[in-house]
Design a protein around this motif. Structure first.
Motif, mmCIF file in Angstrom:
data_model
loop_
_atom_site.group_PDB
_atom_site.id
_atom_site.type_symbol
_atom_site.label_atom_id
_atom_site.label_comp_id
_atom_site.label_asym_id
_atom_site.label_seq_id
_atom_site.Cartn_x
_atom_site.Cartn_y
_atom_site.Cartn_z
ATOM 1 N N LEU A 30 9.872 47.449 93.104
ATOM 2 C CA LEU A 30 9.868 48.093 91.791
ATOM 3 C C LEU A 30 9.988 49.609 91.919
ATOM 4 O O LEU A 30 10.871 50.228 91.313
ATOM 5 C CB LEU A 30 8.590 47.744 91.020
ATOM 6 C CG LEU A 30 8.449 48.475 89.685
ATOM 7 C CD1 LEU A 30 9.558 48.069 88.715
ATOM 8 C CD2 LEU A 30 7.085 48.237 89.074
ATOM 9 N N LEU A 31 9.095 50.229 92.694
ATOM 10 C CA LEU A 31 9.126 51.690 92.816
ATOM 11 C C LEU A 31 10.399 52.156 93.518
ATOM 12 O O LEU A 31 10.974 53.180 93.147
ATOM 13 C CB LEU A 31 7.878 52.186 93.546
ATOM 14 C CG LEU A 31 6.564 51.974 92.777
ATOM 15 C CD1 LEU A 31 5.370 52.400 93.620
ATOM 16 C CD2 LEU A 31 6.567 52.698 91.444
ATOM 17 N N GLY A 32 10.859 51.395 94.492
ATOM 18 C CA GLY A 32 12.121 51.723 95.146
ATOM 19 C C GLY A 32 13.288 51.629 94.174
ATOM 20 O O GLY A 32 14.180 52.481 94.176
ATOM 21 N N GLY A 33 13.273 50.610 93.321
ATOM 22 C CA GLY A 33 14.329 50.458 92.331
ATOM 23 C C GLY A 33 14.348 51.595 91.321
ATOM 24 O O GLY A 33 15.414 52.125 90.990
ATOM 25 N N LEU A 34 13.180 51.994 90.851
ATOM 26 C CA LEU A 34 13.093 53.128 89.920
ATOM 27 C C LEU A 34 13.629 54.393 90.587
ATOM 28 O O LEU A 34 14.373 55.168 89.984
ATOM 29 C CB LEU A 34 11.651 53.339 89.469
ATOM 30 C CG LEU A 34 11.055 52.279 88.542
ATOM 31 C CD1 LEU A 34 9.557 52.492 88.381
ATOM 32 C CD2 LEU A 34 11.740 52.290 87.186
#
Length: 196
Positions: A30-34
């Motif tokens: 999730l944080l990598g995608g954001l």
């Protein structure tokens, strides 16, 4: 249920789950995608020597010291996080780049609903400090995030939880992220599980 083996993270997720506070067990994705969606215009900027073919998921200099220096537009992206436009920027790249290979974005995981939920619950100030640490050392800082993230949509807040089962210990990269979160008032905690 007898005979069913649960991973310790899943056991914690199920025990803390509620319909009004959904859990996700892929904080890194999730944080990598954001991060990947936010960084997109600079990550894929046409820098000489950065791309050997049009199908690369990342520029060749991604892990090099001059990655940021070669992309002065990153300062504009940083400034964007201080405005009310950053959410539209991230969603725009999700909508217009969907399916295009990006080293940080797992398209099968990052649905638009999840993206909007995360942007509703994680404040820009938190994304700013997380993205800064990623930019500082992308190669070494892209791992070590807590196992779980729980959203509280009604309160527009969230928390991250690192789960440790019996005999498991905090790894060095996890300890560094947890310390960083603590110093920046980002909600992260460790849950130690004992089987009974």
């Amino acid at each position: 249920e007898q005979g069913v083996v649960l991973r310790v993270e899943e056991a914690v997720r199920l025990s803390l789950y509620s319909e009004t506070a959904p859990f996700l067990n892929a904080t890194t994705a999730l944080l990598g995608g954001l991060f990947g969606l936010w960084l997109w215009p600079e990550m894929f900027r046409g820098i000489e020597g950065a791309f050997a073919n049009p199908f690369q998921a990342a520029p060749l200099d991604l892990y090099q010291e001059n990655f940021i220096a070669n992309r002065p537009g990153i300062n504009e992206l940083r400034a964007l996080l201080g405005t009310d436009q950053y959410q539209a920027h991230i969603i725009h790249h999700w909508e217009t780049k969907s399916g295009i290979a990006n080293h940080f974005v797992n398209w099968s995981f990052l649905s638009k609903d999840l993206l909007e939920l995360a942007l509703q619950c994680i404040p820009a100030t938190h994304l700013t400090v997380i993205f800064e640490r990623l930019l500082f050392d992308i190669k070494n800082n892209r791992s070590g995030f807590p196992d779980l993230i729980q959203f509280f949509p009604e309160q527009k807040s969230y928390r991250m939880i690192e789960v440790k089962g019996p005999g498991d210990r905090i790894q060095d990269n996890q300890a560094r992220w947890l310390d960083y979160f603590s110093r920046h008032d980002i909600p992260a905690e460790v849950c130690y599980v004992r089987w009974s």
